[in-house]
Enzyme design. Structure first.
Site, short mmCIF file in Angstrom:
data_model
loop_
_atom_site.label_atom_id
_atom_site.label_comp_id
_atom_site.label_asym_id
_atom_site.label_seq_id
_atom_site.Cartn_x
_atom_site.Cartn_y
_atom_site.Cartn_z
CD GLU A 433 -2.82 1.47 0.45
OE1 GLU A 433 -2.97 0.67 -0.48
OE2 GLU A 433 -3.54 2.48 0.61
CG ASP A 506 2.72 2.13 6.61
OD1 ASP A 506 3.79 1.54 6.34
OD2 ASP A 506 2.37 3.20 6.09
CG ASP A 508 -0.75 3.41 9.67
OD1 ASP A 508 -1.25 2.45 9.01
OD2 ASP A 508 -0.28 4.42 9.14
CG ASP A 510 -4.95 5.09 6.89
OD1 ASP A 510 -6.09 5.02 7.41
OD2 ASP A 510 -4.43 6.15 6.49
#
Ligand code: TTJ
Length: 645
Positions: A433, A506, A508, A510
């Site tokens: 991503e 990642d 996180d 998202d």
């Protein structure tokens, strides 16, 4: 001459047998409980609770209490008849001692309850005993309280009477052995979820879970008179789904002494199917004969009804299995004497007689239900007809994309940086991503066998999307074409262009969303790739620690602290700590070292269980009903990292 049946000699022989048996469990715990990680640890509780549930199913017990005591000690108590304390003649020792010291003795003494066998399930209380630092059993037989204690499977006190009582029941208290398990912490929600499921599967049995580790106890008491019907209602409420008809349809074969089958089903206004199946209370994640029998019968009954009442004209194509299961939530539960579990994770029911049992039952009873409830039948059939039309539109859209891509120079997505090897034995596809991370990955990879596909575009809400949207979606279409093995009904896993498909995002929120989206997509439209073990999740490090020329990467807070201690044992020097907020912060070389290099990277292979969890998370996060999503987020706020698979 010594008689072979002389009690002492028999006792000695048994003692040897016992020690060898339980020693084997301690040598290879994984063989008996699957793992020595958190799953195995929690499995100990289920193993003991299963015994109490058997007593409940036999009709002698209606309350089971499970307590987590300080020190992560577990106590399970029931109000059944109590494990027999009399001498078991075959062994020459009390029956209760046999249960805890002889492998595979189980808690069954002829008749009553169904024998659970195969897989990791029903390995018996003796396995729990072998893997516990200590275990105590207390039996109340209506007049006396009996107690016996074991340590690491070895008897340390004989069965003693320690008091009198008017009650009956069994209490087992144990402390898992730190020598056997990596982590002794019990997770309340894990136990809660599993015990709730057991309460649904065993209508009328009350199971109370209490966490007494902190001063303020936490408790959930679960009892569902409606059984699996309540289970279906619960799923719909929890997901916030609107149902198509008010009542859950409940079908049962009744108990013929050999086996029983029951199905609870209800349609909702989403496009997803959710079939949960169980055999002897064990979740058969891989399905099996009970599920196959149900699906075959459902498709047949729906088509027969649709033809008979003119919903389908002569020229119309039959409704497919997927059409009739769109928006269906169903729980299938079968109980049988000798369940055979097959498949990769021993979570697939193999008994062939169950297929015809469930098929015949559903065919007969669902036909009758439709005849008696034409309004419900009509709502369901019309939903399936819509699904069928949508699928036809999807097929056309797919053909269109195929033709379109055939016109382009290559049918591979433009952003794909492919690898040079064509043989899919060693090849890997990294789905990344974000463009900057994609750039680093392209430069850092070993291009002979590693391909990089950067994803772009807006997040797709699969929950609201139909198949046609999936096939033409700009985010997912490149994944489908890069893998080259088709999708949905047309999937052919043997055509996959890469042996490993690695989701890299990642650490996180998202990143968590994109992982959930991709897993959900694979789960719903390319499930065999998960079952065959092709799907992985990359684990990029969270920290880089530098002292002088020494560099370490850490994947968790705990590991960070450990690395700091290692780099700086005397606490005098200075360790530089860099926290990676995203993959984009790593240069190509760092990305290779930490996340791409097969020798050094950490990767998780996705299991069906992970995918099921992602699918549920996805439905809740993306579902259009706000209430449960809000609740879910609130409930899980403190488990934010658990959400992230
Ligand atoms: C067997 O048949 C005679 C009467 O007692 C039956 C029996 O074994 N009942 C029984 C076993 N009730 N509860 C258990 C039991 C409960 C726990 C918590 C753990 C174990 C290993 C057994």
């Amino acid at each position: 001459m010594q008689n072979n049946n002389h009690p002492n000699q028999q006792y000695d022989e048994n003692q040897i047998q016992v020690l060898e048996g339980l020693e084997a469990v301690r040598k290879r715990p994984g063989m008996y409980i699957g793992s020595t990680g958190p799953r195995g640890l929690h499995h100990l509780v289920y193993e003991i609770v299963d015994n109490a549930i058997d007593e409940a199913l036999a009709g002698y017990c209606d309350h089971i209490e499970v307590d987590i005591l300080p020190g992560d000690v577990i106590r399970v108590a029931d109000n059944g008849r109590g494990i027999p304390v009399g001498i078991q003649h075959q062994q020459g020792i009390p029956a209760v001692t046999v249960v805890f010291t002889i492998l595979h003795a189980g808690g069954k003494f002829g008749g009553g309850g169904y024998k659970v066998s195969g897989g990791l399930h029903g390995v018996g209380a003796s396995v729990v005993n072998a893997l516990s630092e200590w275990l105590e059993v207390e039996v109340r037989d209506g007049s006396h309280i009996h107690r016996q204690r074991f340590e690491r499977g070895k008897t340390v006190t004989s069965l003693e009477v320690i008091g009198t009582t008017g009650e009956t029941g069994t209490t087992v208290t144990f402390k898992p052995d730190y020598q056997m398990f990596e982590d002794l912490h019990y997770d309340y929600e894990t136990l809660h979820t599993r015990l709730r499921e057991q309460a649904f599967l065993n209508a009328g049995v009350r199971i109370t879970l209490t966490d007494r580790r902190e001063t303020e106890p936490v408790q959930d008491s679960m009892c569902y008179e409606g059984g699996i019907t309540s289970f279906v209602e619960y799923i719909h409420t929890r997901k916030g789904l609107e149902t198509l008809h008010d009542e859950v349809i409940y079908i049962t074969s009744g108990d013929d002494g050999e086996s029983t089958a029951e199905v609870a089903m209800q349609y909702n206004d989403s496009y997803n199917e959710m079939i949960l199946s169980f055999a002897n209370n064990i979740n058969t994640v891989e399905g099996g004969t009970h599920e196959a029998g149900f699906k075959a019968a459902l498709t047949r009954v729906m088509n027969d009804y649709a033809r008979r009442f003119g919903f389908l004209k002569e020229a119309d194509k039959a409704l497919s299995g997927e059409d009739v299961r769109e928006g269906l939530t169903a729980v299938i539960s079968v109980k049988l004497r000798e369940a055979q579990f097959e498949g990769q994770t021993k979570a697939k029911l193999g008994n062939t007689e169950i297929r015809s049992l469930v098929d015949a039952m559903v065919t007969e009873k669902l036909t009758t239900f439709f005849e008696e409830n034409p309004t419900v039948a009509r709502a369901i059939i019309e939903k399936s007809l819509t699904a069928s039309r949508a699928r036809e539109a999807a097929r056309k859209a797919r053909e269109l994309t195929r033709r379109k891509s055939a016109l382009e120079t290559a049918s591979l997505p433009g952003k794909l940086a492919d690898c040079s090897e064509r043989d899919n034995v060693r090849t890997e596809l990294y789905i990344v991503e974000g463009d900057s991370a994609g750039g680093s990955a392209k430069d850092g990879r070993d291009r002979r066998y590693q391909a990089i596909l950067p994803l772009w575009g807006k997040m797709l809400n699969v929950e609201k999307a139909r198949l046609d949207k999936v096939y033409t979606n700009e985010k997912l279409l490149p994944v489908i074409t890069a893998l080259g093995c088709g999708v949905g009904e047309e999937l052919d896993p043997s055509k996959i262009r890469y042996n490993k498909v690695v989701i890299m995002a990642d650490a996180d929120v998202d990143g968590s969303h994109i992982r959930t989206l991709l897993l959900t997509f694979f789960f719903r439209y390319m499930r065999p790739l998960i079952e065959l073990g092709h799907i992985y999740i990359a684990q990029p490090p969270l920290f880089k620690l530098t002292r002088g020329k020494q560099v370490r990467y850490a994947y968790s807070d705990a590991e960070r602290d450990q690395c700091i201690a290692e780099l700086n044992p005397d606490g005098t020097g200075k360790v530089e700590i860099q926290r990676y907020k995203g993959l984009g912060e790593m240069d190509p070389h760092q990305l290779w070292e930490t996340t791409l290099d097969p020798e050094r990277r950490v990767m998780l292979q996705v299991t069906m269980e992970d995918a099921v969890k992602a699918d549920e998370t996805f439905s809740i996060l993306m579902g259009d009903k706000v209430q449960p999503r809000k609740e879910f987020i609130e409930q899980n706020a403190k488990y934010a990292t658990n959400l992230d698979i």
